[in-house]
Design a protein around this motif. Sequence first.
Motif, PDB file in Angstrom:
ATOM      1  N   THR A  46       0.809  -1.224   0.000  1.00 44.81           N
ATOM      2  CA  THR A  46       0.000   0.000   0.000  1.00 44.81           C
ATOM      3  C   THR A  46       0.836   1.265   0.000  1.00 44.81           C
ATOM      4  O   THR A  46       0.331   2.342  -0.296  1.00 44.81           O
ATOM      5  CB  THR A  46      -0.939   0.037   1.230  1.00 44.81           C
ATOM      6  N   THR A  47       2.130   1.154   0.322  1.00 47.23           N
ATOM      7  CA  THR A  47       2.963   2.360   0.376  1.00 47.23           C
ATOM      8  C   THR A  47       3.850   2.522  -0.857  1.00 47.23           C
ATOM      9  O   THR A  47       4.487   3.547  -1.030  1.00 47.23           O
ATOM     10  CB  THR A  47       3.856   2.359   1.636  1.00 47.23           C
ATOM     11  N   THR A  48       3.889   1.505  -1.701  1.00 44.24           N
ATOM     12  CA  THR A  48       4.645   1.624  -2.954  1.00 44.24           C
ATOM     13  C   THR A  48       3.690   2.111  -4.046  1.00 44.24           C
ATOM     14  O   THR A  48       2.774   1.389  -4.449  1.00 44.24           O
ATOM     15  CB  THR A  48       5.253   0.262  -3.358  1.00 44.24           C
ATOM     16  N   GLU A  49       3.926   3.327  -4.507  1.00 43.38           N
ATOM     17  CA  GLU A  49       2.973   3.915  -5.459  1.00 43.38           C
ATOM     18  C   GLU A  49       3.300   3.519  -6.898  1.00 43.38           C
ATOM     19  O   GLU A  49       3.848   4.294  -7.669  1.00 43.38           O
ATOM     20  CB  GLU A  49       2.966   5.443  -5.301  1.00 43.38           C
ATOM     21  N   TYR A  50       2.997   2.276  -7.216  1.00 39.38           N
ATOM     22  CA  TYR A  50       3.285   1.822  -8.581  1.00 39.38           C
ATOM     23  C   TYR A  50       2.011   1.662  -9.390  1.00 39.38           C
ATOM     24  O   TYR A  50       2.056   1.231 -10.533  1.00 39.38           O
ATOM     25  CB  TYR A  50       4.070   0.489  -8.562  1.00 39.38           C
ATOM     26  N   SER A  51       0.843   1.970  -8.784  1.00 38.18           N
ATOM     27  CA  SER A  51      -0.393   1.819  -9.539  1.00 38.18           C
ATOM     28  C   SER A  51      -1.499   2.632  -8.888  1.00 38.18           C
ATOM     29  O   SER A  51      -1.401   3.069  -7.740  1.00 38.18           O
ATOM     30  CB  SER A  51      -0.808   0.340  -9.579  1.00 38.18           C
ATOM     31  N   TYR A  52      -2.582   2.795  -9.633  1.00 33.27           N
ATOM     32  CA  TYR A  52      -3.750   3.500  -9.115  1.00 33.27           C
ATOM     33  C   TYR A  52      -4.348   2.737  -7.925  1.00 33.27           C
ATOM     34  O   TYR A  52      -4.771   3.325  -6.935  1.00 33.27           O
ATOM     35  CB  TYR A  52      -4.793   3.657 -10.233  1.00 33.27           C
ATOM     36  N   LEU A  53      -4.379   1.403  -8.037  1.00 32.47           N
ATOM     37  CA  LEU A  53      -4.905   0.575  -6.953  1.00 32.47           C
ATOM     38  C   LEU A  53      -4.108   0.780  -5.665  1.00 32.47           C
ATOM     39  O   LEU A  53      -4.671   0.881  -4.577  1.00 32.47           O
ATOM     40  CB  LEU A  53      -4.852  -0.907  -7.339  1.00 32.47           C
ATOM     41  N   ALA A  54      -2.788   0.848  -5.803  1.00 35.48           N
ATOM     42  CA  ALA A  54      -1.925   1.034  -4.628  1.00 35.48           C
ATOM     43  C   ALA A  54      -2.201   2.375  -3.965  1.00 35.48           C
ATOM     44  O   ALA A  54      -2.212   2.482  -2.731  1.00 35.48           O
ATOM     45  CB  ALA A  54      -0.461   0.915  -5.030  1.00 35.48           C
ATOM     46  N   LYS A  55      -2.416   3.416  -4.777  1.00 33.95           N
ATOM     47  CA  LYS A  55      -2.722   4.744  -4.226  1.00 33.95           C
ATOM     48  C   LYS A  55      -4.045   4.724  -3.469  1.00 33.95           C
ATOM     49  O   LYS A  55      -4.179   5.302  -2.387  1.00 33.95           O
ATOM     50  CB  LYS A  55      -2.769   5.777  -5.350  1.00 33.95           C
ATOM     51  N   GLN A  56      -5.034   4.043  -4.048  1.00 30.26           N
ATOM     52  CA  GLN A  56      -6.338   3.910  -3.371  1.00 30.26           C
ATOM     53  C   GLN A  56      -6.178   3.195  -2.024  1.00 30.26           C
ATOM     54  O   GLN A  56      -6.710   3.639  -0.997  1.00 30.26           O
ATOM     55  CB  GLN A  56      -7.295   3.091  -4.238  1.00 30.26           C
ATOM     56  N   ALA A  57      -5.448   2.095  -2.062  1.00 28.30           N
ATOM     57  CA  ALA A  57      -5.250   1.291  -0.855  1.00 28.30           C
ATOM     58  C   ALA A  57      -4.483   2.082   0.200  1.00 28.30           C
ATOM     59  O   ALA A  57      -4.806   2.033   1.389  1.00 28.30           O
ATOM     60  CB  ALA A  57      -4.500   0.002  -1.202  1.00 28.30           C
ATOM     61  N   LYS A  58      -3.465   2.829  -0.243  1.00 30.58           N
ATOM     62  CA  LYS A  58      -2.661   3.629   0.683  1.00 30.58           C
ATOM     63  C   LYS A  58      -3.525   4.675   1.372  1.00 30.58           C
ATOM     64  O   LYS A  58      -3.445   4.864   2.597  1.00 30.58           O
ATOM     65  CB  LYS A  58      -1.520   4.308  -0.067  1.00 30.58           C
ATOM     66  N   SER A  59      -4.358   5.355   0.611  1.00 34.66           N
ATOM     67  CA  SER A  59      -5.229   6.389   1.163  1.00 34.66           C
ATOM     68  C   SER A  59      -6.162   5.803   2.222  1.00 34.66           C
ATOM     69  O   SER A  59      -6.340   6.358   3.304  1.00 34.66           O
ATOM     70  CB  SER A  59      -6.045   7.032   0.038  1.00 34.66           C
ATOM     71  N   HIS A  60      -6.735   4.644   1.904  1.00 35.10           N
ATOM     72  CA  HIS A  60      -7.662   4.002   2.837  1.00 35.10           C
ATOM     73  C   HIS A  60      -6.915   3.507   4.079  1.00 35.10           C
ATOM     74  O   HIS A  60      -7.411   3.634   5.213  1.00 35.10           O
ATOM     75  CB  HIS A  60      -8.371   2.838   2.148  1.00 35.10           C
ATOM     76  N   TYR A  61      -5.721   2.946   3.876  1.00 34.65           N
ATOM     77  CA  TYR A  61      -4.937   2.393   4.989  1.00 34.65           C
ATOM     78  C   TYR A  61      -4.502   3.495   5.958  1.00 34.65           C
ATOM     79  O   TYR A  61      -4.505   3.311   7.178  1.00 34.65           O
ATOM     80  CB  TYR A  61      -3.712   1.637   4.453  1.00 34.65           C
ATOM     81  N   GLN A  62      -4.103   4.656   5.404  1.00 38.87           N
ATOM     82  CA  GLN A  62      -3.676   5.768   6.257  1.00 38.87           C
ATOM     83  C   GLN A  62      -4.815   6.270   7.137  1.00 38.87           C
ATOM     84  O   GLN A  62      -4.600   6.696   8.268  1.00 38.87           O
ATOM     85  CB  GLN A  62      -3.133   6.913   5.393  1.00 38.87           C
ATOM     86  N   LYS A  63      -6.040   6.222   6.622  1.00 41.53           N
ATOM     87  CA  LYS A  63      -7.199   6.711   7.386  1.00 41.53           C
ATOM     88  C   LYS A  63      -7.707   5.687   8.399  1.00 41.53           C
ATOM     89  O   LYS A  63      -8.016   6.016   9.541  1.00 41.53           O
ATOM     90  CB  LYS A  63      -8.347   7.075   6.436  1.00 41.53           C
TER      91      LYS A  63
END
Length: 433
Positions: A46-63
Amino acid sequence: MGLQHVLLWSVPKIVILGPPASGKTTIAMWLCKHLNSNLLTMENMTTTEYSYLAKQAKSHYQKFKTVPSILLVRLIQERLKNEDCIRRGWILDGIPETREQALMIQTLGITPRHVIVLSGPDTVLIERNVGKRIDPQTGEIYHTTFDWPPEAEVQDRLMMPEGISELETAQKLLEYHRNIVRILPAYPKILKVISCDQPCVDVFYQALTYVQTNHRSNAPFTPRVLLCGPVGSGKSLQAALLAQKYGLVNVCCGKLLKGAAADKSTLGELIQPFFEKDMAVPDSIILKVLTHRLKEQDCVQRGWVLHGFPRDLDQAHLLDSLGHKPNRVFFLNVPFDSVIERLTLRRTDPVTGERYHLMYKPPPTIEIQARLLQNPKDAEDQVKLKMDLFYRSAAELEEFYAYAITINADQDPYTVFEYIESGIINPLPKKIF
């Protein structure tokens, strides 16, 4: 092309599960380094920004410190399509967390070859978790009591992870236990449970040995199960549960000898003097009685579950030499204090024959309590002696039965039974047979 196909087929595809503080991340990292594979964790995906899915997951995980199952599974699917995962395989750390995730992963055709489940007493896990520290530079995990780094610069930068208080850990453990019993049936043929209540290096080598084995075919087999463990570890109960569910013959060595002594046969007459003098029956006599039983038609056809023998390496060699090789071996581990609690508090009512336990099943009245008797075998000094005798030989037995499964038996007996079941269903490496 043929060689490349073989290499791709043999790359690691591993899932490592376990409760908080069981050491699963450490074991996953060590396996990853040893096998030159790819470690997949919730954090690094979730912290490696290699795709749109990863960015979505990172945003949700941080919250929310979690990722919706469907998003997580899609992220795993996308990650596994990368060239490095195709060529060098992958190790999933702590995923799936729920049965829903396990089934979604399977539906997408993502199939691990080996699933490792670490298991340990909750009290040990809570103590471990509270002392956990993490190196923010390397991701390595250390412990204030068990694994403090010698380098001052590493010590200085260590940080306490969030959410590791005793209460938070206990809540996480409760949630884990609820989920894991529903996840295990998803991996019946590729699962190995390893006790994490032992040195981390030992856990790692058991895990490494397992992931480097190839599974047998799923052809039916006749179970020949051996249960090893100290007095009070629950062997008799687990044998009874296995016999009841799978129709196996329950072969208790102690009961066999008592039965032989009582039937006044030639062997019985040999055994009786040893019973009368409270002496150990010689191995040669035990093996005659045992061999006779294991050769009977019901044992041959239905399979058996044996407990009470072998107790040492010599007995194991003798049993093996006579052709009675178990194809499933389990070591039931219980801490010394728990065994003392289980056995020394047992009592019997001499009037009714009813059995009680002063902690788990106390007598209903003061009158009954006053007449309860303790079996001399349950006296603390006797229990200590038997445990000492078992553990003197345990290491050699574990080495002899190299593919044995070690189970934490200091938990609810039906949870222990589920772990044993998963080990029976799970095929063994070819070289065992």
